[in-house]
Design a protein around this motif. Sequence first.
Motif, PDB file in Angstrom:
ATOM      1  N   UNK A 192       0.788  -1.232   0.000  1.00 14.51           N
ATOM      2  CA  UNK A 192       0.000   0.000   0.000  1.00 14.51           C
ATOM      3  C   UNK A 192       0.823   1.287   0.000  1.00 14.51           C
ATOM      4  N   UNK A 193       2.130   1.162   0.194  1.00  9.65           N
ATOM      5  CA  UNK A 193       2.981   2.351   0.213  1.00  9.65           C
ATOM      6  C   UNK A 193       2.861   3.128  -1.096  1.00  9.65           C
ATOM      7  N   UNK A 194       2.566   4.425  -0.996  1.00 11.48           N
ATOM      8  CA  UNK A 194       2.441   5.342  -2.131  1.00 11.48           C
ATOM      9  C   UNK A 194       1.266   5.006  -3.052  1.00 11.48           C
ATOM     10  N   UNK A 195       0.332   4.217  -2.560  1.00  9.96           N
ATOM     11  CA  UNK A 195      -0.870   3.916  -3.332  1.00  9.96           C
ATOM     12  C   UNK A 195      -2.003   4.856  -2.928  1.00  9.96           C
ATOM     13  N   UNK A 196      -3.002   4.969  -3.790  1.00 12.58           N
ATOM     14  CA  UNK A 196      -4.159   5.790  -3.482  1.00 12.58           C
ATOM     15  C   UNK A 196      -5.050   5.087  -2.466  1.00 12.58           C
ATOM     16  N   UNK A 197      -5.957   5.842  -1.857  1.00 11.45           N
ATOM     17  CA  UNK A 197      -6.889   5.250  -0.908  1.00 11.45           C
ATOM     18  C   UNK A 197      -7.748   4.197  -1.584  1.00 11.45           C
ATOM     19  N   UNK A 198      -8.149   4.433  -2.819  1.00 12.38           N
ATOM     20  CA  UNK A 198      -8.967   3.453  -3.542  1.00 12.38           C
ATOM     21  C   UNK A 198      -8.232   2.121  -3.680  1.00 12.38           C
ATOM     22  N   UNK A 199      -6.941   2.175  -4.018  1.00 13.90           N
ATOM     23  CA  UNK A 199      -6.152   0.941  -4.141  1.00 13.90           C
ATOM     24  C   UNK A 199      -6.019   0.267  -2.777  1.00 13.90           C
ATOM     25  N   UNK A 200      -5.782   1.051  -1.744  1.00 16.68           N
ATOM     26  CA  UNK A 200      -5.627   0.485  -0.402  1.00 16.68           C
ATOM     27  C   UNK A 200      -6.916  -0.182   0.062  1.00 16.68           C
ATOM     28  N   UNK A 201      -8.045   0.362  -0.324  1.00 12.80           N
ATOM     29  CA  UNK A 201      -9.323  -0.278   0.015  1.00 12.80           C
ATOM     30  C   UNK A 201      -9.397  -1.689  -0.585  1.00 12.80           C
ATOM     31  N   UNK A 202      -8.930  -1.835  -1.826  1.00 15.18           N
ATOM     32  CA  UNK A 202      -8.922  -3.151  -2.451  1.00 15.18           C
ATOM     33  C   UNK A 202      -7.997  -4.116  -1.734  1.00 15.18           C
ATOM     34  N   UNK A 203      -6.831  -3.620  -1.324  1.00  8.30           N
ATOM     35  CA  UNK A 203      -5.886  -4.450  -0.561  1.00  8.30           C
ATOM     36  C   UNK A 203      -6.513  -4.858   0.761  1.00  8.30           C
ATOM     37  N   UNK A 204      -7.153  -3.911   1.413  1.00 11.38           N
ATOM     38  CA  UNK A 204      -7.859  -4.188   2.677  1.00 11.38           C
ATOM     39  C   UNK A 204      -8.862  -5.328   2.522  1.00 11.38           C
ATOM     40  N   UNK A 205      -9.670  -5.267   1.489  1.00 11.98           N
ATOM     41  CA  UNK A 205     -10.704  -6.281   1.294  1.00 11.98           C
ATOM     42  C   UNK A 205     -10.100  -7.646   0.991  1.00 11.98           C
ATOM     43  N   UNK A 206      -9.027  -7.665   0.199  1.00 16.68           N
ATOM     44  CA  UNK A 206      -8.366  -8.942  -0.095  1.00 16.68           C
ATOM     45  C   UNK A 206      -7.771  -9.545   1.171  1.00 16.68           C
ATOM     46  N   UNK A 207      -7.167  -8.716   1.986  1.00 17.82           N
ATOM     47  CA  UNK A 207      -6.616  -9.204   3.251  1.00 17.82           C
ATOM     48  C   UNK A 207      -7.726  -9.746   4.142  1.00 17.82           C
ATOM     49  N   UNK A 208      -8.854  -9.053   4.174  1.00 15.42           N
ATOM     50  CA  UNK A 208      -9.977  -9.527   4.977  1.00 15.42           C
ATOM     51  C   UNK A 208     -10.430 -10.914   4.559  1.00 15.42           C
ATOM     52  N   UNK A 209     -10.513 -11.158   3.259  1.00 17.47           N
ATOM     53  CA  UNK A 209     -10.917 -12.477   2.769  1.00 17.47           C
ATOM     54  C   UNK A 209      -9.891 -13.542   3.155  1.00 17.47           C
ATOM     55  N   UNK A 210      -8.621 -13.197   3.040  1.00 15.47           N
ATOM     56  CA  UNK A 210      -7.569 -14.165   3.387  1.00 15.47           C
ATOM     57  C   UNK A 210      -7.567 -14.459   4.889  1.00 15.47           C
ATOM     58  N   UNK A 211      -7.807 -13.449   5.699  1.00 23.30           N
ATOM     59  CA  UNK A 211      -7.851 -13.664   7.146  1.00 23.30           C
ATOM     60  C   UNK A 211      -9.036 -14.560   7.513  1.00 23.30           C
ATOM     61  N   UNK A 212     -10.166 -14.352   6.871  1.00 24.37           N
ATOM     62  CA  UNK A 212     -11.322 -15.220   7.135  1.00 24.37           C
ATOM     63  C   UNK A 212     -10.997 -16.674   6.792  1.00 24.37           C
ATOM     64  N   UNK A 213     -10.333 -16.892   5.667  1.00 29.34           N
ATOM     65  CA  UNK A 213      -9.944 -18.254   5.288  1.00 29.34           C
ATOM     66  C   UNK A 213      -8.981 -18.842   6.311  1.00 29.34           C
ATOM     67  N   UNK A 214      -8.046 -18.022   6.783  1.00 29.49           N
ATOM     68  CA  UNK A 214      -7.087 -18.493   7.787  1.00 29.49           C
ATOM     69  C   UNK A 214      -7.806 -18.895   9.065  1.00 29.49           C
ATOM     70  N   UNK A 215      -8.722 -18.079   9.504  1.00 26.07           N
ATOM     71  CA  UNK A 215      -9.460 -18.381  10.730  1.00 26.07           C
ATOM     72  C   UNK A 215     -10.299 -19.648  10.578  1.00 26.07           C
ATOM     73  N   UNK A 216     -10.884 -19.832   9.409  1.00 23.47           N
ATOM     74  CA  UNK A 216     -11.646 -21.060   9.158  1.00 23.47           C
ATOM     75  C   UNK A 216     -10.745 -22.286   9.272  1.00 23.47           C
TER      76      UNK A 216
END
Length: 223
Positions: A192-216
């Motif tokens: 996310x370094x030097x990325x726009x907020x819109x790009x960071x939002x996408x990274x955030x959502x992808x991380x959220x999905x991966x964390x859910x899979x990890x917890x499962x």
Amino acid sequence: MSDSPAAPADHLRSTLTIDQRHALTTAATRLHEAFAETYGRETIEHFLTTSYDEFASRATVVNYLPLLAERFARQRLLALAKVEGKLNTDKPVALFLCTHNAGRSQMALGWFTHLAGDQAIAWSGGSEPDTHINQFAVEAMNEIGIDITGEFPKPWTEEILRAADVIVTMGCGDACPIYPGRRYENWELTDPDRQSLEVVRGIRDEIGNRVRDLLTSLDITTH
């Protein structure tokens, strides 16, 4: 075990202001109260002063150094207690690692803590810790109700690595540590370094999905 509270080590006393010395001594007293049944004064002082040194070497604002040192020392002492079998818990520990511990790993930590609650423990670290968390990462997480403003970039240490059950790496490359017997996952994510907020939002959502899979995979029910 010694009942005397720890105090700033000699090599620190000459470089600290009166307020900083007082704050660090107070921090040492709190740590001693928390870990007196597990570790002696010398061990507690060592972890506090080396944690202080870590942040002091790269800090741009020094007012909060004693507090950061205390929080990091507490995490390291908990990790050591787990490694040495002195921590009575069966909660899995997930460790999220990236380069600067300012974006990806902090968002993953926020997601994991939010979704898992008190069912598991999560820590984060970086191979080259920054001086502050990426503000777009903070803003993107805040948009979904997860506050990571209380976190701070920090390195990983041997006891933290050894205490982790799952180590998730995110772009730290050859600097990422390898410890036998640990479960590893490598998440390919945009920095996310030097990325726009819109790009960071996408990274955030992808991380959220991966964390859910990890917890499962850890049989942890998400909130």
